[in-house]
Design a protein around this motif. Structure first.
Motif, PDB file in Angstrom:
ATOM      1  N   ALA A 193     -16.402  27.742  20.211  1.00  0.00           N
ATOM      2  CA  ALA A 193     -16.507  29.170  19.940  1.00  0.00           C
ATOM      3  C   ALA A 193     -16.402  29.978  21.227  1.00  0.00           C
ATOM      4  CB  ALA A 193     -17.824  29.471  19.235  1.00  0.00           C
ATOM      5  N   ARG A 194     -17.030  29.489  22.287  1.00  0.00           N
ATOM      6  CA  ARG A 194     -16.963  30.201  23.565  1.00  0.00           C
ATOM      7  C   ARG A 194     -15.545  30.181  24.121  1.00  0.00           C
ATOM      8  NH1 ARG A 194     -19.494  34.192  25.082  1.00  0.00           N
ATOM      9  NH2 ARG A 194     -21.404  33.209  24.301  1.00  0.00           N
ATOM     10  N   ILE A 195     -14.829  29.077  23.929  1.00  0.00           N
ATOM     11  CA  ILE A 195     -13.426  29.001  24.374  1.00  0.00           C
ATOM     12  C   ILE A 195     -12.604  30.063  23.653  1.00  0.00           C
ATOM     13  CG2 ILE A 195     -11.339  27.585  24.288  1.00  0.00           C
ATOM     14  CD1 ILE A 195     -13.149  25.130  24.741  1.00  0.00           C
ATOM     15  N   PHE A 196     -12.790  30.168  22.329  1.00  0.00           N
ATOM     16  CA  PHE A 196     -12.075  31.188  21.563  1.00  0.00           C
ATOM     17  C   PHE A 196     -12.414  32.584  22.068  1.00  0.00           C
ATOM     18  CE2 PHE A 196      -9.954  29.939  17.443  1.00  0.00           C
ATOM     19  CZ  PHE A 196      -9.771  28.612  17.780  1.00  0.00           C
ATOM     20  N   TYR A 197     -13.693  32.840  22.268  1.00  0.00           N
ATOM     21  CA  TYR A 197     -14.138  34.184  22.654  1.00  0.00           C
ATOM     22  C   TYR A 197     -13.520  34.598  23.993  1.00  0.00           C
ATOM     23  CZ  TYR A 197     -17.328  38.182  22.652  1.00  0.00           C
ATOM     24  OH  TYR A 197     -17.839  39.456  22.616  1.00  0.00           O
ATOM     25  N   LEU A 199     -18.776  34.520  14.567  1.00  0.00           N
ATOM     26  CA  LEU A 199     -19.285  33.471  13.684  1.00  0.00           C
ATOM     27  C   LEU A 199     -18.165  32.458  13.507  1.00  0.00           C
ATOM     28  CD1 LEU A 199     -21.102  32.114  11.540  1.00  0.00           C
ATOM     29  CD2 LEU A 199     -20.205  33.759   9.876  1.00  0.00           C
ATOM     30  N   MET A 200     -18.402  31.213  13.924  1.00  0.00           N
ATOM     31  CA  MET A 200     -17.406  30.150  13.761  1.00  0.00           C
ATOM     32  C   MET A 200     -17.917  29.135  12.752  1.00  0.00           C
ATOM     33  SD  MET A 200     -15.508  27.694  16.558  1.00  0.00           S
ATOM     34  CE  MET A 200     -14.304  28.964  16.963  1.00  0.00           C
ATOM     35  N   LEU A 201     -17.062  28.799  11.787  1.00  0.00           N
ATOM     36  CA  LEU A 201     -17.373  27.793  10.781  1.00  0.00           C
ATOM     37  C   LEU A 201     -16.408  26.627  10.931  1.00  0.00           C
ATOM     38  CD1 LEU A 201     -18.228  30.655   9.430  1.00  0.00           C
ATOM     39  CD2 LEU A 201     -18.276  29.348   7.317  1.00  0.00           C
ATOM     40  N   PHE A 202     -16.943  25.425  10.879  1.00  0.00           N
ATOM     41  CA  PHE A 202     -16.130  24.214  10.928  1.00  0.00           C
ATOM     42  C   PHE A 202     -16.076  23.647   9.513  1.00  0.00           C
ATOM     43  CE2 PHE A 202     -16.070  19.511  12.464  1.00  0.00           C
ATOM     44  CZ  PHE A 202     -14.723  19.419  12.148  1.00  0.00           C
ATOM     45  N   LEU A 203     -14.911  23.805   8.855  1.00  0.00           N
ATOM     46  CA  LEU A 203     -14.705  23.360   7.483  1.00  0.00           C
ATOM     47  C   LEU A 203     -13.449  22.503   7.409  1.00  0.00           C
ATOM     48  CD1 LEU A 203     -15.121  26.823   5.679  1.00  0.00           C
ATOM     49  CD2 LEU A 203     -16.930  25.162   6.157  1.00  0.00           C
ATOM     50  N   THR A 204     -13.444  21.545   6.505  1.00  0.00           N
ATOM     51  CA  THR A 204     -12.240  20.747   6.256  1.00  0.00           C
ATOM     52  C   THR A 204     -12.031  20.621   4.746  1.00  0.00           C
ATOM     53  OG1 THR A 204     -13.512  18.685   6.356  1.00  0.00           O
ATOM     54  CG2 THR A 204     -12.425  19.427   8.387  1.00  0.00           C
ATOM     55  N   GLU A 205     -10.803  20.388   4.365  1.00  0.00           N
ATOM     56  CA  GLU A 205     -10.477  20.243   2.945  1.00  0.00           C
ATOM     57  C   GLU A 205     -10.937  18.886   2.434  1.00  0.00           C
ATOM     58  OE1 GLU A 205      -6.597  20.724  -0.035  1.00  0.00           O
ATOM     59  OE2 GLU A 205      -6.348  20.798   2.151  1.00  0.00           O
ATOM     60  N   ASP A 206     -11.510  18.892   1.207  1.00  0.00           N
ATOM     61  CA  ASP A 206     -11.875  17.625   0.568  1.00  0.00           C
ATOM     62  C   ASP A 206     -11.390  17.622  -0.877  1.00  0.00           C
ATOM     63  OD1 ASP A 206     -13.589  19.288  -0.763  1.00  0.00           O
ATOM     64  OD2 ASP A 206     -15.436  18.415   0.030  1.00  0.00           O
ATOM     65  N   ASP A 207     -11.818  16.639  -1.667  1.00  0.00           N
ATOM     66  CA  ASP A 207     -11.317  16.487  -3.034  1.00  0.00           C
ATOM     67  C   ASP A 207     -11.704  17.659  -3.934  1.00  0.00           C
ATOM     68  OD1 ASP A 207     -10.209  14.097  -2.297  1.00  0.00           O
ATOM     69  OD2 ASP A 207     -11.914  12.892  -2.997  1.00  0.00           O
TER      70      ASP A 207
END
Length: 439
Positions: free
Chosen positions: A79-83, A99-107
């Protein structure tokens, strides 16, 4: 030469194959979605309208970045790298939240992994005072259990978290931007503790409102909720069938899932619109909520906003709803809720129109009286004639004979049944009362 060309082409193909995932994202102004699976209407409304309005009002930029890969970094470092790399923050001061969210696709939809909130800029020390309480509030929606359903449920959790994030940072900053905290707010003080409203009152998932309209309605709803200690809510969805089998179950499910309601009794009133087939549901919960919104009262309140919604006037309808809520809650607080036989019944639209016509008629009669009086004063020189013939015109009077013959009359009678409704509120086994229909 041929070998070198093949090597170059293979390198190019490899580079393109690695770069392809980078194209699978969407930017909605101040909201970035690397998964490309979030509700587009909601994301565009928040990222391109609401969050921009927040930024200009507070001189503090607010952003949301949804990523699907941390590239071996911790989420805080990423997040700090992005900012820093993308120069986030308000122009001139670099003040901002991310606000950073770490999400991945699942079934089933989206799998939740982690989140963080960081801030930066000249006033970073002040801004960071809100983070502990903000994260405590966000934890209820940003956890694995809240993202274990289908994609629609994942989007509900996402929308609740983002609206909560924006509303609570706005509340923290109100009256205290520019590096100086608000006089009544100490850095690090629990957000929402005083108001007992940890979730936004207006959940516009269907995207019916502009950013300014949402903010005005949100502020008004929170003021009413705090004044009467009963949550007053508005929710909109694209189609209730994405959530439940009926509009009633959809509204109840949202109320329960978002943990709405004021105080330990979770008192509240909520209006839900489903846009697919233009359905609405008006519900109440808790002892005070059900007392304020009786069966009779719900029908009467519905008339306040259905005329607006029939003309697609969403802001006007929601405004009328909030005003009605204040009237009904005040009546209940006074011990005389709007109900059958009560003397606190609100005026219907027809009565309001008749009242307006009555006022206009009264004003018109006064004006007519004054005009006639003026004419009469000008005719005071007229003298009454002594003989009747002086009133007959020179050519005489031509009288035509007219005869009317009475034939018959018809009288019809209809029995008027007395209303046996004794009033009160019908509450189901879950503690909810409600009714709805089409708009």
């Amino acid at each position: 030469m041929k070998k070198k060309l093949v090597t170059t082409l293979m390198a190019l193909v490899l580079t393109l194959s690695l770069a392809m995932p980078a194209f699978a994202y969407t930017e909605y102004g101040l909201l970035y979605d690397a998964t490309d699976l979030l509700d587009t209407d909601f994301a565009s409304t928040m990222g391109e309208n609401t969050m921009y309005a927040f930024t200009e009002r507070n001189a503090v930029e607010i952003r949301v970045d949804v990523v699907d890969d941390l590239e071996d970094e911790t989420i805080e470092d990423y997040a700090r790298i992005f900012y820093d790399q993308y120069e986030y923050g308000y122009s001139g001061t670099d003040n901002g939240y991310l606000l950073m969210l770490f999400l991945t696709e699942d079934d089933t939809g989206l799998a939740y992994h982690d989140y963080c909130v960081i801030c930066g800029g000249d006033d970073q020390e002040f801004l960071s005072g809100s983070l502990p309480s903000l994260e405590t509030a966000l934890d209820q929606w940003l956890n694995e259990a809240a993202w274990s359903g289908d994609l629609n449920q994942d989007n509900v959790s996402f929308q609740a978290a983002i609206q909560l994030y924006v509303a609570l940072t706005d509340e923290y900053l109100s009256g205290g931007t520019g590096g100086e905290p608000a006089a009544e707010t100490e850095p690090g003080a629990p957000i929402g503790e005083e108001s007992d409203l940890s979730t936004p009152c207006v959940q516009d998932t269907a995207g019916l409102l502009t950013a300014q309209e949402w903010e005005e309605l949100e502020q008004k709803a929170r003021e009413i909720s705090q004044q009467y200690q009963c949550g007053v809510y508005i929710t909109t969805v694209d189609d209730y069938q994405d959530y439940a089998g009926t509009i009633r179950d959809c509204a109840k499910g949202i109320y329960q899932q978002l943990a709405l309601g004021y105080g330990s009794g979770k008192d509240g009133i909520m209006l839900t619109l489903s846009m697919a087939d233009r359905d609405y549901w008006l519900l109440a919960y808790g002892d005070f909520g059900n007392t304020a919104l009786t069966d009779y009262g719900r029908d009467a309140m519905s008339k306040e906003f259905l005329d607006n919604f029939a003309e697609n006037d969403w802001y006007g309808g929601f405004s009328d709803y909030l005003e009605a809520c204040a009237v009904y809650l005040q009546a209940a607080q006074d011990g005389n809720p709007v109900d059958v036989g009560s003397d606190s019944k609100p005026l219907t639209m027809g009565q309001k129109v008749l009242g307006a016509y009555g006022i206009a008629l009264a004003v018109g009669l006064v004006i007519a009286f004054l005009v006639c009086r003026s004419f009469k004063a000008k005719m005071r020189t007229a003298v009454e004639a002594a003989e009747a013939e002086e009133y007959v015109p020179a050519g005489g009077v031509d009288i035509h004979v007219r005869q009317d013959h009475f034939l018959h009359t018809t009288t019809s009678r209809r029995k008027i049944s007395k209303d046996s409704d004794s009033g009160g509120t019908t509450v189901d086994s879950d503690g909810f009362s409600g009714s709805g229909g089409k708009f």
